[in-house]
Design a protein around this motif. Structure first.
Motif, PDB file in Angstrom:
ATOM      1  N   GLU B  32       0.834  -1.210   0.000  1.00  0.00           N
ATOM      2  CA  GLU B  32       0.000   0.000   0.000  1.00  0.00           C
ATOM      3  C   GLU B  32       0.869   1.261   0.000  1.00  0.00           C
ATOM      4  O   GLU B  32       0.545   2.251  -0.670  1.00  0.00           O
ATOM      5  N   LEU B  35       1.893   1.980  -3.426  1.00  0.00           N
ATOM      6  CA  LEU B  35       0.810   2.610  -4.194  1.00  0.00           C
ATOM      7  C   LEU B  35       0.787   4.114  -3.929  1.00  0.00           C
ATOM      8  O   LEU B  35       0.570   4.916  -4.844  1.00  0.00           O
ATOM      9  N   ILE B  36       1.023   4.490  -2.674  1.00  0.00           N
ATOM     10  CA  ILE B  36       0.989   5.904  -2.302  1.00  0.00           C
ATOM     11  C   ILE B  36       2.178   6.651  -2.901  1.00  0.00           C
ATOM     12  O   ILE B  36       2.023   7.705  -3.523  1.00  0.00           O
ATOM     13  N   SER B  37       3.371   6.071  -2.749  1.00  0.00           N
ATOM     14  CA  SER B  37       4.569   6.783  -3.209  1.00  0.00           C
ATOM     15  C   SER B  37       4.627   6.880  -4.736  1.00  0.00           C
ATOM     16  O   SER B  37       5.278   7.763  -5.277  1.00  0.00           O
ATOM     17  N   SER B  38       3.926   5.958  -5.427  1.00  0.00           N
ATOM     18  CA  SER B  38       3.967   6.032  -6.890  1.00  0.00           C
ATOM     19  C   SER B  38       2.711   6.691  -7.474  1.00  0.00           C
ATOM     20  O   SER B  38       2.577   6.779  -8.693  1.00  0.00           O
ATOM     21  N   ALA B  39       1.811   7.147  -6.600  1.00  0.00           N
ATOM     22  CA  ALA B  39       0.561   7.742  -7.087  1.00  0.00           C
ATOM     23  C   ALA B  39       0.790   9.145  -7.636  1.00  0.00           C
ATOM     24  O   ALA B  39       1.628   9.885  -7.129  1.00  0.00           O
ATOM     25  N   LYS B  40      -0.006   9.480  -8.647  1.00  0.00           N
ATOM     26  CA  LYS B  40       0.058  10.822  -9.213  1.00  0.00           C
ATOM     27  C   LYS B  40      -0.445  11.832  -8.183  1.00  0.00           C
ATOM     28  O   LYS B  40       0.078  12.914  -8.046  1.00  0.00           O
ATOM     29  N   ARG B  41      -1.486  11.424  -7.467  1.00  0.00           N
ATOM     30  CA  ARG B  41      -2.018  12.281  -6.405  1.00  0.00           C
ATOM     31  C   ARG B  41      -1.987  11.493  -5.088  1.00  0.00           C
ATOM     32  O   ARG B  41      -2.949  10.813  -4.736  1.00  0.00           O
ATOM     33  N   PRO B  42      -0.861  11.577  -4.370  1.00  0.00           N
ATOM     34  CA  PRO B  42      -0.692  10.749  -3.168  1.00  0.00           C
ATOM     35  C   PRO B  42      -1.742  11.010  -2.081  1.00  0.00           C
ATOM     36  O   PRO B  42      -2.153  10.073  -1.390  1.00  0.00           O
ATOM     37  N   GLU B  44      -4.850  11.707  -2.445  1.00  0.00           N
ATOM     38  CA  GLU B  44      -6.034  10.968  -2.842  1.00  0.00           C
ATOM     39  C   GLU B  44      -5.858   9.474  -2.544  1.00  0.00           C
ATOM     40  O   GLU B  44      -6.766   8.818  -2.056  1.00  0.00           O
ATOM     41  N   MET B  45      -4.671   8.933  -2.829  1.00  0.00           N
ATOM     42  CA  MET B  45      -4.412   7.510  -2.609  1.00  0.00           C
ATOM     43  C   MET B  45      -4.450   7.162  -1.122  1.00  0.00           C
ATOM     44  O   MET B  45      -5.013   6.133  -0.732  1.00  0.00           O
ATOM     45  N   PRO B  80      -8.273  -0.659 -10.638  1.00  0.00           N
ATOM     46  CA  PRO B  80      -8.820   0.583 -11.186  1.00  0.00           C
ATOM     47  C   PRO B  80      -9.534   0.362 -12.520  1.00  0.00           C
ATOM     48  O   PRO B  80      -9.091  -0.430 -13.341  1.00  0.00           O
TER      49      PRO B  80
END
Lengths: 102, 154
Positions: B32, B35-42, B44-45, B80
């Protein structure tokens, strides 16, 4: 003749905090995360962080981190799982402090 | 049994600093956190995963009677899609299915023990000050309240 040897570990051992002192310190930690003035004023062992103090669950993490910093202890996941009431939290802090001291 | 959780993104921003040292580590598994560190909008993640965990926990808690604070034991997987975000949350030997709605102002997740039930859930979201005072009479399957928002599922 009595020979007393003071080992450094014995000498610098922290005075353990009693339950009341831990609850008092805990009260200062949780205050910024609750708007329940009356419940905060009457905080005791039976106080529940979520039901009584209406603390947001995402802020419970902040409380755990604040406790780690203030008491210089590490809260593992199993201990954190129990930290929903003042009673459980106080017991965990006391255990960890004891483990650190010993 | 239904679960639901709403996060008011405006309030989350001022209420929680998830960038605080060790914060994510207490709540999220290694997968998880990736997922956060690679998210475009962290941001939001973080709150998407959080609302998934919360909504699944609400079912788990009622089903098992277990009340605890163990966010890391709830494992999220996200699948997604173009128009909706589906996922699963597993804890112990149980898996719950989730569907999330990401809006500018809030993130809302619904959860059910069976995947097909998700399509049958009726969602009502109220923004303050328009919260009905008598919503309990409507016997919602789960209630979530955060900041401006009150979310009910049936």
């Amino acid at each position: 003749m009595v020979l007393v040897i003071l080992t450094p570990a014995l000498f610098f051992k922290n005075t353990p905090m009693n339950k009341e002192e831990i609850i008092e310190a805990l009260k200062t930690i949780v205050e910024p995360y609750s708007e329940e003035v009356s419940a905060l004023a009457h905080i005791d062992e039976n106080t529940d962080f979520i039901n009584d103090l209406k603390i947001n669950s995402a802020n419970l993490v902040d409380i755990v981190l604040d406790i780690e910093e203030k008491f210089n202890i590490e809260i593992d996941n199993d201990s954190m799982a129990k930290m929903l009431t003042v009673k459980a939290t106080t017991e965990i802090i006391a255990q960890k402090l004891e483990a650190n001291a010993g | 049994m239904l679960g639901n959780d709403i996060v008011d993104l405006g309030l989350a921003k001022i209420q929680s600093n998830w960038r605080r040292k060790n914060y994510l580590d207490k709540i999220f598994t290694a997968e998880e956190q990736l997922l956060i560190s690679s998210a475009k909008r962290p941001d939001e993640m973080v709150w998407l995963l959080w609302s998934m965990k919360e909504s699944a926990y609400k079912i788990y808690n009622r089903k098992t009677g277990i009340r605890n604070f163990a966010p890391k034991s709830l494992n999220c997987t996200i699948y997604p899609n173009i128009d909706q975000i589906k996922g699963t949350v597993s804890i112990d030997n149980d898996t719950y299915f989730t569907k999330s709605d990401i809006q500018l102002q809030y993130i809302h997740t619904i959860a059910a023990p069976v995947s097909s039930e998700l399509e049958e859930i009726k969602v009502t979201i109220y923004e303050s000050p328009n919260h009905p005072s008598d919503y309990k009479c409507t016997k919602p399957g789960c209630v979530s309240h955060h900041g401006q928002y009150l979310a009910l599922v049936y």
